[in-house]
Design a protein around this motif. Sequence first.
Motif, PDB file in Angstrom:
ATOM      1  N   LEU A  16      38.653 -15.123  63.586  1.00  0.00           N
ATOM      2  CA  LEU A  16      37.353 -14.531  63.323  1.00  0.00           C
ATOM      3  C   LEU A  16      37.518 -13.050  63.049  1.00  0.00           C
ATOM      4  CD1 LEU A  16      35.359 -16.110  66.297  1.00  0.00           C
ATOM      5  CD2 LEU A  16      35.394 -16.874  63.929  1.00  0.00           C
ATOM      6  N   THR A  17      36.631 -12.509  62.240  1.00  0.00           N
ATOM      7  CA  THR A  17      36.613 -11.060  62.058  1.00  0.00           C
ATOM      8  C   THR A  17      35.903 -10.449  63.254  1.00  0.00           C
ATOM      9  OG1 THR A  17      34.486 -11.050  60.923  1.00  0.00           O
ATOM     10  CG2 THR A  17      36.470 -11.365  59.549  1.00  0.00           C
ATOM     11  N   ALA A  18      35.990  -9.137  63.371  1.00  0.00           N
ATOM     12  CA  ALA A  18      35.320  -8.447  64.479  1.00  0.00           C
ATOM     13  C   ALA A  18      33.820  -8.725  64.459  1.00  0.00           C
ATOM     14  CB  ALA A  18      35.588  -6.951  64.410  1.00  0.00           C
ATOM     15  N   ALA A  19      33.243  -8.763  63.268  1.00  0.00           N
ATOM     16  CA  ALA A  19      31.803  -9.009  63.165  1.00  0.00           C
ATOM     17  C   ALA A  19      31.433 -10.417  63.640  1.00  0.00           C
ATOM     18  CB  ALA A  19      31.331  -8.808  61.730  1.00  0.00           C
ATOM     19  N   GLU A  20      32.359 -11.346  63.526  1.00  0.00           N
ATOM     20  CA  GLU A  20      32.098 -12.732  63.912  1.00  0.00           C
ATOM     21  C   GLU A  20      32.530 -13.049  65.346  1.00  0.00           C
ATOM     22  OE1 GLU A  20      34.436 -14.441  60.810  1.00  0.00           O
ATOM     23  OE2 GLU A  20      32.680 -14.940  59.623  1.00  0.00           O
ATOM     24  N   LEU A  21      33.306 -12.156  65.980  1.00  0.00           N
ATOM     25  CA  LEU A  21      33.757 -12.399  67.342  1.00  0.00           C
ATOM     26  C   LEU A  21      32.527 -12.438  68.241  1.00  0.00           C
ATOM     27  CD1 LEU A  21      36.242 -12.715  69.194  1.00  0.00           C
ATOM     28  CD2 LEU A  21      36.233 -10.237  69.460  1.00  0.00           C
ATOM     29  N   PRO A  22      32.216 -13.606  68.811  1.00  0.00           N
ATOM     30  CA  PRO A  22      30.984 -13.728  69.585  1.00  0.00           C
ATOM     31  C   PRO A  22      30.997 -12.834  70.822  1.00  0.00           C
ATOM     32  CG  PRO A  22      31.963 -15.894  69.156  1.00  0.00           C
ATOM     33  CD  PRO A  22      32.964 -14.863  68.755  1.00  0.00           C
ATOM     34  N   GLU A  23      29.842 -12.236  71.089  1.00  0.00           N
ATOM     35  CA  GLU A  23      29.692 -11.382  72.262  1.00  0.00           C
ATOM     36  C   GLU A  23      29.004 -12.151  73.382  1.00  0.00           C
ATOM     37  OE1 GLU A  23      27.732  -7.667  71.465  1.00  0.00           O
ATOM     38  OE2 GLU A  23      29.148  -7.142  69.873  1.00  0.00           O
ATOM     39  N   LEU A  24      29.425 -11.853  74.593  1.00  0.00           N
ATOM     40  CA  LEU A  24      28.751 -12.346  75.792  1.00  0.00           C
ATOM     41  C   LEU A  24      28.231 -11.111  76.511  1.00  0.00           C
ATOM     42  CD1 LEU A  24      31.359 -15.011  76.976  1.00  0.00           C
ATOM     43  CD2 LEU A  24      29.250 -15.390  75.679  1.00  0.00           C
ATOM     44  N   LYS A  25      26.920 -11.091  76.755  1.00  0.00           N
ATOM     45  CA  LYS A  25      26.277  -9.873  77.240  1.00  0.00           C
ATOM     46  C   LYS A  25      26.168  -9.765  78.760  1.00  0.00           C
ATOM     47  CE  LYS A  25      23.674  -9.368  72.968  1.00  0.00           C
ATOM     48  NZ  LYS A  25      24.664  -8.600  72.297  1.00  0.00           N
ATOM     49  N   ASN A  26      26.440 -10.863  79.482  1.00  0.00           N
ATOM     50  CA  ASN A  26      26.349 -10.807  80.940  1.00  0.00           C
ATOM     51  C   ASN A  26      27.106 -11.983  81.558  1.00  0.00           C
ATOM     52  OD1 ASN A  26      24.535 -13.101  80.872  1.00  0.00           O
ATOM     53  ND2 ASN A  26      22.915 -11.680  80.301  1.00  0.00           N
ATOM     54  N   ALA A  27      27.175 -11.970  82.885  1.00  0.00           N
ATOM     55  CA  ALA A  27      27.918 -13.012  83.607  1.00  0.00           C
ATOM     56  C   ALA A  27      27.310 -14.389  83.376  1.00  0.00           C
ATOM     57  CB  ALA A  27      27.946 -12.681  85.097  1.00  0.00           C
ATOM     58  N   ASP A  28      25.990 -14.473  83.264  1.00  0.00           N
ATOM     59  CA  ASP A  28      25.346 -15.767  83.016  1.00  0.00           C
ATOM     60  C   ASP A  28      25.798 -16.361  81.688  1.00  0.00           C
ATOM     61  OD1 ASP A  28      23.964 -15.756  85.424  1.00  0.00           O
ATOM     62  OD2 ASP A  28      22.146 -14.896  84.549  1.00  0.00           O
ATOM     63  N   ALA A  29      26.003 -15.517  80.693  1.00  0.00           N
ATOM     64  CA  ALA A  29      26.467 -16.006  79.392  1.00  0.00           C
ATOM     65  C   ALA A  29      27.885 -16.566  79.492  1.00  0.00           C
ATOM     66  CB  ALA A  29      26.402 -14.881  78.363  1.00  0.00           C
ATOM     67  N   THR A 118      31.507  -9.913  90.516  1.00  0.00           N
ATOM     68  CA  THR A 118      30.687 -10.426  91.623  1.00  0.00           C
ATOM     69  C   THR A 118      30.298 -11.877  91.368  1.00  0.00           C
ATOM     70  OG1 THR A 118      29.830  -8.220  92.119  1.00  0.00           O
ATOM     71  CG2 THR A 118      28.524 -10.101  92.887  1.00  0.00           C
ATOM     72  N   ALA A 119      29.859 -12.174  90.153  1.00  0.00           N
ATOM     73  CA  ALA A 119      29.410 -13.528  89.821  1.00  0.00           C
ATOM     74  C   ALA A 119      30.532 -14.555  89.928  1.00  0.00           C
ATOM     75  CB  ALA A 119      28.811 -13.557  88.411  1.00  0.00           C
ATOM     76  N   LEU A 120      31.759 -14.139  89.588  1.00  0.00           N
ATOM     77  CA  LEU A 120      32.898 -15.061  89.634  1.00  0.00           C
ATOM     78  C   LEU A 120      33.721 -14.895  90.905  1.00  0.00           C
ATOM     79  CD1 LEU A 120      34.088 -14.914  85.912  1.00  0.00           C
ATOM     80  CD2 LEU A 120      32.632 -16.628  87.011  1.00  0.00           C
ATOM     81  N   ASN A 121      33.289 -13.988  91.765  1.00  0.00           N
ATOM     82  CA  ASN A 121      33.919 -13.769  93.064  1.00  0.00           C
ATOM     83  C   ASN A 121      35.411 -13.411  92.937  1.00  0.00           C
ATOM     84  OD1 ASN A 121      34.012 -13.562  95.860  1.00  0.00           O
ATOM     85  ND2 ASN A 121      34.560 -15.713  96.100  1.00  0.00           N
ATOM     86  N   PHE A 122      35.665 -12.334  92.194  1.00  0.00           N
ATOM     87  CA  PHE A 122      37.032 -11.827  92.124  1.00  0.00           C
ATOM     88  C   PHE A 122      36.997 -10.307  92.165  1.00  0.00           C
ATOM     89  CE2 PHE A 122      36.032 -11.450  87.683  1.00  0.00           C
ATOM     90  CZ  PHE A 122      36.919 -10.544  87.125  1.00  0.00           C
ATOM     91  N   GLU A 123      38.127  -9.713  92.444  1.00  0.00           N
ATOM     92  CA  GLU A 123      38.214  -8.265  92.667  1.00  0.00           C
ATOM     93  C   GLU A 123      38.173  -7.436  91.379  1.00  0.00           C
ATOM     94  OE1 GLU A 123      38.175  -6.775  95.707  1.00  0.00           O
ATOM     95  OE2 GLU A 123      37.828  -8.796  96.479  1.00  0.00           O
ATOM     96  N   GLY A 124      38.314  -8.063  90.239  1.00  0.00           N
ATOM     97  CA  GLY A 124      38.268  -7.343  88.980  1.00  0.00           C
ATOM     98  C   GLY A 124      39.619  -7.090  88.343  1.00  0.00           C
ATOM     99  N   GLU A 125      40.693  -7.503  89.002  1.00  0.00           N
ATOM    100  CA  GLU A 125      42.027  -7.299  88.437  1.00  0.00           C
ATOM    101  C   GLU A 125      42.289  -8.328  87.337  1.00  0.00           C
ATOM    102  OE1 GLU A 125      45.158  -7.108  91.349  1.00  0.00           O
ATOM    103  OE2 GLU A 125      43.835  -6.080  92.761  1.00  0.00           O
TER     104      GLU A 125
END
Length: 164
Positions: A16-29, A118-125
């Motif tokens: 995909l091109t950058a314009a087509e790379l789908p975005e996810l805007k939040n943890a629910d997405a 927080t939503a996935l319960n991990f430290e962020g690493e």
Amino acid sequence: MKAVALFGALLLGTSLTAAELPELKNADAVKRVVRESPRTLRVLNLWATWCAPCVAEMADLRTISEQFAEIELIGVSLDDAIPGDRNETKKKVARFLQQRQIRYRNFYFTGSTNDLATALNFEGELPITFIYDANKKELARIQGMIDRKDLAARLNTFLKGKRR
């Protein structure tokens, strides 16, 4: 017509091109993408181009995605977490995926990485890889770089349990 082309690209796993790379805007997405997968097992990998272990494991993840027809590997780039021009960063991510011939589905996360952690319960690493079953139950998580043989063995074990 553009939506049809994008849908076809996602199904065929083409670059995909950058314009087509789908975005996810939040943890629910992110959770929705995992939940809506039709596959028996869903493997969610959170990564970034600036993360050396993430880059190192991409070839192994590509191999896993090609080896197991019953899983869906879903990559979510967290490159947007680093300040900068979003369009340029997205282009960089799209080029990265194309250069490494990554064909499994990938998304560009634009939400709060703290909320996602927080939503996935991990430290962020990063990297971190989650394995979910068809009922959205987390079966395993791998913090840090995956070992391809270990991940393949885990997936085989989970798939054998589903076939009974």
